[in-house]
Design an enzyme around this catalytic site. Structure first.
Site, short mmCIF file in Angstrom:
data_model
loop_
_atom_site.label_atom_id
_atom_site.label_comp_id
_atom_site.label_asym_id
_atom_site.label_seq_id
_atom_site.Cartn_x
_atom_site.Cartn_y
_atom_site.Cartn_z
N ASP A 115 -4.81 -7.08 5.90
CA ASP A 115 -6.06 -6.40 5.57
C ASP A 115 -7.13 -7.45 5.24
O ASP A 115 -8.27 -7.40 5.74
CB ASP A 115 -5.80 -5.50 4.35
CG ASP A 115 -6.92 -4.53 4.09
OD1 ASP A 115 -7.87 -4.50 4.88
OD2 ASP A 115 -6.86 -3.81 3.08
N TYR B 180 0.82 -1.21 0.00
CA TYR B 180 0.00 0.00 0.00
C TYR B 180 0.86 1.27 0.00
O TYR B 180 0.36 2.35 -0.29
CB TYR B 180 -0.94 0.02 1.21
CG TYR B 180 -1.99 -1.07 1.20
CD1 TYR B 180 -2.13 -1.91 0.11
CD2 TYR B 180 -2.83 -1.27 2.28
CE1 TYR B 180 -3.07 -2.91 0.10
CE2 TYR B 180 -3.78 -2.27 2.28
CZ TYR B 180 -3.89 -3.10 1.19
OH TYR B 180 -4.83 -4.09 1.18
N ASP C 104 -10.38 -9.06 7.97
CA ASP C 104 -11.81 -9.02 7.65
C ASP C 104 -12.40 -10.42 7.66
O ASP C 104 -13.51 -10.64 8.14
CB ASP C 104 -12.04 -8.37 6.27
CG ASP C 104 -12.42 -6.91 6.41
OD1 ASP C 104 -11.93 -6.28 7.38
OD2 ASP C 104 -13.17 -6.38 5.58
N ASP D 81 -2.35 -18.32 1.73
CA ASP D 81 -3.53 -19.01 1.18
C ASP D 81 -4.00 -20.11 2.13
O ASP D 81 -5.19 -20.27 2.40
CB ASP D 81 -3.24 -19.57 -0.22
CG ASP D 81 -1.84 -20.14 -0.38
OD1 ASP D 81 -1.01 -19.99 0.54
OD2 ASP D 81 -1.57 -20.74 -1.44
N LYS E 290 4.08 -15.49 2.04
CA LYS E 290 3.94 -16.23 0.77
C LYS E 290 5.36 -16.50 0.29
O LYS E 290 5.76 -16.12 -0.82
CB LYS E 290 3.12 -15.36 -0.21
CG LYS E 290 2.72 -16.06 -1.48
CD LYS E 290 1.63 -17.08 -1.32
CE LYS E 290 1.34 -17.78 -2.62
NZ LYS E 290 0.55 -19.00 -2.49
#
Ligand code: NAD
Length: 350
Positions: free
Chosen positions: A242, A139, A246, A218, A186
């Site tokens: 992020d 970001y 959620d 994942d 990852k």
């Protein structure tokens, strides 16, 4: 005297914040706390022309902690992106306060098991904390467009120091809990993840009492819905965090229950995970418990008031166990009450 900057913001922020402040005041009566309200978000745009007025920023920089409601709403959606409440207020505020870590505890309150979309046996023992890096990574890395052929790019970059400070903070959280830290990355594909892993392993040498494991993001997404009670503390970079936070937020029932802390090591900003909920704003329907639990986190993590914080948490648990619910938590047979009454019930249960 400890000073708290209170930023109600917009929409239901205006309704939940008075309940959070009144509850925190009730357990800190004799401690000389000073609570000062300031404008932020759409309310600040209307009053001053800017979403983060200079005196609000100055007050937050000076205060010992910041308690925030929520910002944004349809009224300000037509503004250019860089003037809208979230990008123009929240992101710069986090940046100025150097809040590099977002902490989101997710715990199943037994009375709310029915409100979770997952099966009871999956969520019954959920008690985890996600530590998300907040000021680096994808970001904030270099981004741009190319014209021929048309293309766009974002850069996922982390400095060694950024990884060190977030993993160290996560180890400290794990040490205060069940001493298990899962670093999510990852590393099978991304160089930044291999770098992250190397540093996490190095920081681990400072915490021989904490067990460190690694998981690909994942798989972590799958494990969070398959067997979430395997996790104690999760640490991860900004984008993965992020998404995973959620996903994890629904484990405990409604988003109206979720408190968060954003920390710099020195200062904390505490806010509910949800937004300004324009669809129910001004109707006394909002669940104030995430805001009340955010204030409880502030008492504990900014001021070391663990007993007072636990009094608030226990009062919330007791009110829910008595069957009281705001509409977002409603199950058949529940006793539905509004924002103000929920706040009053929590204070009565302190
Ligand atoms: P939202 O979280 O405001 O609402 C999503 C849904 O959850 C809505 O149906 C809402 O009624 C419900 N909800 C949220 N909080 C609730 C509560 N405490 N009690 C009961 N129900 C609750 O997300 P959104 O609709 O995507 O965004 C609305 C506005 O909030 C937008 O302007 C967005 O930019 C802003 N926003 C702000 C923040 C923040 O201030 N940190 C975070 C997210 C969204």
């Amino acid at each position: 005297m400890p000073e708290i900057a209170v930023l109600p913001g917009d929409g239901i922020g205006q309704e939940i914040m008075p309940e959070a402040v009144a509850t925190a005041r009730a357990v800190t009566e004799n401690r000389g706390f000073v609570w000062r309200e300031h404008l932020i978000g759409g309310a600040a745009i209307d009053a001053t022309g800017g979403a983060l007025p200079p005196d609000t920023l100055a007050a937050c920089l000076e205060a010992d902690a910041v308690l925030l409601g929520a910002v944004g709403g349809p009224k300000w959606d037509a503004l250019p992106v860089n003037q809208r409440p979230e990008p123009a207020a929240l992101l710069p505020l986090r940046k100025h306060l150097a809040l590099f870590a977002n902490i989101r505890p997710i715990r199943m309150i037994p009375a709310l098991i029915g409100a979770s979309p997952l099966k009871e046996e999956v969520v019954r023992n959920v008690d985890l904390v996600v530590v998300r890096e907040l000021t680096g990574g994808l970001y904030f890395g270099e981004k741009g467009r190319r014209s021929s052929p048309p293309a766009a790019y974002d850069t996922l970059i982390y400095t060694e120091e950024e990884v060190r400070r977030i993993t160290r903070l996560a180890f400290q959280w794990a040490r205060e809990r069940r001493r298990r830290l899962c670093s999510v990355d990852k590393a099978n594909v991304l160089e930044s993840s291999r770098f992250w892993r190397e540093i996490a392993l190095d920081v681990a040498r400072e915490f021989p009492d904490v067990e460190l494991t690694h998981m690909y993001v994942d798989n972590a997404a799958m494990q969070l819905v398959r067997q979430p009670d395997q996790f104690d503390v999760i640490v991860t970079e900004n984008t993965f965090g992020d998404i995973l936070t959620d996903l994890a937020s629904v484990l405990g029932g409604s988003i109206g229950m979720l408190a968060t802390a954003s920390l710099s090591g020195k200062k904390g900003l505490y806010e509910p995970a949800h937004g300004s909920a324009p669809d129910i704003a001004g109707q006394d329907k909002a669940n104030p418990l995430a805001a009340i639990l955010s204030a409880a986190m502030m008492l504990k993590y900014s001021f070391g008031l663990t007993a007072e914080s636990e009094r608030v948490e226990n009062a919330v648990t007791a009110v829910l166990a008595d069957g009281w619910r705001t509409a977002d938590l409603a199950e058949p047979g529940a006793r539905i009450i509004g924002t103000k009454e929920m706040g009053a019930k929590v204070r009565a249960a302190l």
